[in-house]
Scaffold this motif. Structure first.
Motif, PDB file in Angstrom:
ATOM      1  N   UNK A  33       0.864  -1.179   0.000  1.00  0.00           N
ATOM      2  CA  UNK A  33       0.000   0.000   0.000  1.00  0.00           C
ATOM      3  C   UNK A  33       0.900   1.227   0.000  1.00  0.00           C
ATOM      4  N   UNK A  34       0.973   1.905  -1.142  1.00  0.00           N
ATOM      5  CA  UNK A  34       1.825   3.088  -1.268  1.00  0.00           C
ATOM      6  C   UNK A  34       1.000   4.332  -0.973  1.00  0.00           C
ATOM      7  N   UNK A  58       2.213   7.439  -6.745  1.00  0.00           N
ATOM      8  CA  UNK A  58       2.537   6.865  -5.447  1.00  0.00           C
ATOM      9  C   UNK A  58       1.352   6.372  -4.646  1.00  0.00           C
ATOM     10  N   UNK A  59       0.173   6.910  -4.835  1.00  0.00           N
ATOM     11  CA  UNK A  59      -0.988   6.438  -4.088  1.00  0.00           C
ATOM     12  C   UNK A  59      -1.596   5.253  -4.830  1.00  0.00           C
ATOM     13  N   UNK A  60      -1.279   4.057  -4.380  1.00  0.00           N
ATOM     14  CA  UNK A  60      -1.778   2.866  -5.063  1.00  0.00           C
ATOM     15  C   UNK A  60      -1.699   1.655  -4.138  1.00  0.00           C
ATOM     16  N   UNK A  61      -2.458   0.630  -4.500  1.00  0.00           N
ATOM     17  CA  UNK A  61      -2.440  -0.649  -3.792  1.00  0.00           C
ATOM     18  C   UNK A  61      -2.024  -1.722  -4.794  1.00  0.00           C
ATOM     19  N   UNK A  62      -0.890  -2.387  -4.537  1.00  0.00           N
ATOM     20  CA  UNK A  62      -0.383  -3.447  -5.400  1.00  0.00           C
ATOM     21  C   UNK A  62      -0.624  -4.790  -4.732  1.00  0.00           C
ATOM     22  N   UNK A  63      -1.085  -5.765  -5.515  1.00  0.00           N
ATOM     23  CA  UNK A  63      -1.288  -7.118  -5.003  1.00  0.00           C
ATOM     24  C   UNK A  63      -0.694  -8.086  -6.018  1.00  0.00           C
TER      25      UNK A  63
END
Length: 97
Positions: A33-34, A58-63
């Protein structure tokens, strides 16, 4: 903010005194979670020149999910060792901005 989990295993099998099979696998997951310091407010971006205000990147959620399978077979033939194998990797990635 990041979170990682993994499960790894292997199986080595002997077939007589001259043959060996080695099987390995991995299943893993990663969540990142950035977050930038200022997620709200106005922003101005002129690419390659200047960025003012709220950062857009930068505001992102990586899975990510990692799936790995590796199998190799070895055999002694005379004074030579012959070995063959296969490796499969799959890494699907989901990004939510």
């Amino acid at each position: 903010f990041s979170e990682d989990h993994a499960l790894v295993g292997s199986l080595t099998s002997l077939f007589g005194t001259r043959r060996v099979n080695d099987l390995r696998f991995q299943v893993a997951t990663r969540r990142v979670d950035l977050r930038t310091d200022n997620q709200t407010g106005p922003g101005v971006s002129i690419p390659g020149v200047i960025e003012l205000g709220r950062p857009y990147a930068g505001n992102a959620l990586y899975h990510e999910n990692h799936y790995e399978f590796n199998d190799s077979f070895s055999s002694m033939v005379g004074r030579h060792l012959l070995k063959a194998g296969i490796t499969l990797n799959r890494i699907p990635v989901r990004v939510r901005v």
